[in-house]
Motif scaffolding. Structure first.
Motif, mmCIF file in Angstrom:
data_model
loop_
_atom_site.group_PDB
_atom_site.id
_atom_site.type_symbol
_atom_site.label_atom_id
_atom_site.label_comp_id
_atom_site.label_asym_id
_atom_site.label_seq_id
_atom_site.Cartn_x
_atom_site.Cartn_y
_atom_site.Cartn_z
ATOM 1 N N UNK A 17 11.571 -7.099 -33.593
ATOM 2 C CA UNK A 17 11.394 -7.750 -32.342
ATOM 3 C C UNK A 17 10.275 -8.777 -32.429
ATOM 4 N N UNK A 18 10.695 -10.034 -31.654
ATOM 5 C CA UNK A 18 9.897 -11.150 -31.957
ATOM 6 C C UNK A 18 9.558 -11.903 -30.737
ATOM 7 N N UNK A 19 8.105 -12.455 -30.544
ATOM 8 C CA UNK A 19 7.866 -13.438 -29.581
ATOM 9 C C UNK A 19 7.441 -14.794 -30.193
ATOM 10 N N UNK A 20 7.466 -15.745 -29.161
ATOM 11 C CA UNK A 20 7.056 -17.083 -29.794
ATOM 12 C C UNK A 20 5.982 -17.681 -29.017
ATOM 13 N N UNK A 21 4.682 -18.189 -29.727
ATOM 14 C CA UNK A 21 3.839 -18.821 -28.956
ATOM 15 C C UNK A 21 3.958 -20.200 -29.100
ATOM 16 N N UNK A 22 3.243 -21.081 -28.165
ATOM 17 C CA UNK A 22 2.946 -22.474 -28.216
ATOM 18 C C UNK A 22 2.374 -22.952 -29.585
ATOM 19 N N UNK A 23 2.673 -24.161 -29.782
ATOM 20 C CA UNK A 23 1.886 -24.865 -30.893
ATOM 21 C C UNK A 23 0.290 -24.740 -30.949
ATOM 22 N N UNK A 24 -0.210 -24.939 -29.808
ATOM 23 C CA UNK A 24 -1.674 -24.858 -29.493
ATOM 24 C C UNK A 24 -2.137 -23.652 -29.891
ATOM 25 N N UNK A 34 5.182 -6.094 -32.152
ATOM 26 C CA UNK A 34 5.794 -7.413 -32.147
ATOM 27 C C UNK A 34 5.562 -8.218 -33.210
ATOM 28 N N UNK A 35 6.260 -9.231 -33.522
ATOM 29 C CA UNK A 35 5.983 -9.925 -34.733
ATOM 30 C C UNK A 35 6.114 -11.458 -34.065
ATOM 31 N N UNK A 36 5.095 -12.241 -34.210
ATOM 32 C CA UNK A 36 4.725 -13.479 -33.558
ATOM 33 C C UNK A 36 5.167 -14.567 -34.052
ATOM 34 N N UNK A 45 6.811 -16.224 -39.349
ATOM 35 C CA UNK A 45 5.961 -15.540 -38.301
ATOM 36 C C UNK A 45 4.530 -15.836 -38.615
ATOM 37 N N UNK A 46 3.608 -15.708 -37.781
ATOM 38 C CA UNK A 46 2.055 -15.926 -37.853
ATOM 39 C C UNK A 46 1.433 -14.647 -38.144
ATOM 40 N N UNK A 47 1.956 -13.704 -37.177
ATOM 41 C CA UNK A 47 1.153 -12.686 -37.099
ATOM 42 C C UNK A 47 1.949 -11.397 -36.723
ATOM 43 N N UNK A 48 1.343 -10.267 -36.771
ATOM 44 C CA UNK A 48 2.053 -8.864 -36.180
ATOM 45 C C UNK A 48 0.886 -8.368 -35.118
ATOM 46 N N UNK A 49 1.323 -8.006 -34.163
ATOM 47 C CA UNK A 49 0.492 -7.584 -32.829
ATOM 48 C C UNK A 49 1.105 -6.325 -32.086
ATOM 49 N N UNK A 50 0.181 -6.014 -31.279
ATOM 50 C CA UNK A 50 0.486 -4.813 -30.248
ATOM 51 C C UNK A 50 0.527 -5.350 -28.972
#
Length: 214
Positions: A125-132, A165-167, A175-180
């Motif tokens: 399961x993956x979410x995406x954050x903005x470039x900033x 979640x994988x981000x 991916x840049x990180x794994x989080x809760x």
């Protein structure tokens, strides 16, 4: 290109992005592995009983059902699972070579290592954050809800608080990180304030740098 070479290339790409600025993130976490050194972090290793191994595999498939076809390759049933106990109530699930495949914090589910997420990005399961958000993520910060609600972000998978979640980040292939997950997708969209994802493990933290336990 081997998985190791791909991982190294991803790290170089991310490092070049660390100078960018953007989404405000100030609630520091550092994740579980900011100062990780396996020789100091791990207190013991043990092979799991068959019943424990079955329970671990079942929990992994519960959180990552798409991994059913590859889990046998990652953690073959014919091989005993090895768990390393570490500081701060962290457990590491190792493959036959001693590489960390998954980790657990207290009674949480099993989080994938970032290197594993890079190998099988479509299975988690993956979410995406903005470039900033990139420089803040690479500094180990928790991810604020604001990083998930603009045109560069995406929350295609509906996740609930407490799930791993994988981000990903806008414009990046890995991916840049794994989080809760701390707030659900609907909660973030309705009120994009506070922490949306608590940092657990990120690119170039201690676990990324030292992925194996001897």
């Amino acid at each position: 290109q081997t998985p190791a070479a791909a991982a190294a290339a991803a790290a170089r790409v991310w490092a070049r992005s660390a100078a960018a600025g953007g989404s405000a993130m100030s609630s520091k976490s550092g994740g579980l592995f900011k100062n990780y050194n396996p020789e100091e972090f791990v207190s013991s290793q043990s092979q799991c009983k068959s019943s424990v191994a079955r329970a671990i595999r079942a929990r992994i498939l519960q959180d990552y059902p798409e991994m059913e076809e590859v889990l046998e390759h990652i953690l073959p049933k014919k091989q005993q699972l090895t768990v390393a106990k570490g500081q701060n109530h962290v457990q590491l699930l190792l493959d036959a070579s001693g590489e960390v495949m998954f980790f657990q914090h207290r009674d949480s589910g099993w989080y994938p290592s970032l290197r594993l997420a890079h190998r099988y990005p479509e299975l988690m399961p993956t979410w995406q954050v903005d470039e900033g958000a990139i420089p803040h993520v690479l500094d180990g910060s928790n991810i604020f809800c604001a990083g998930f609600v603009n045109e560069q972000a995406a929350m295609d998978v509906d996740l609930e608080p407490g799930q791993p979640v994988v981000v990903m980040a806008h414009g990046k292939d890995h991916a840049c990180c794994v989080g809760l997950v701390k707030k659900s997708r609907d909660e973030i969209r309705a009120e994009p304030k506070g922490v949306g994802v608590e940092m657990m493990h990120y690119l170039n933290d201690g676990l990324w740098i030292s992925p194996r336990v001897d």
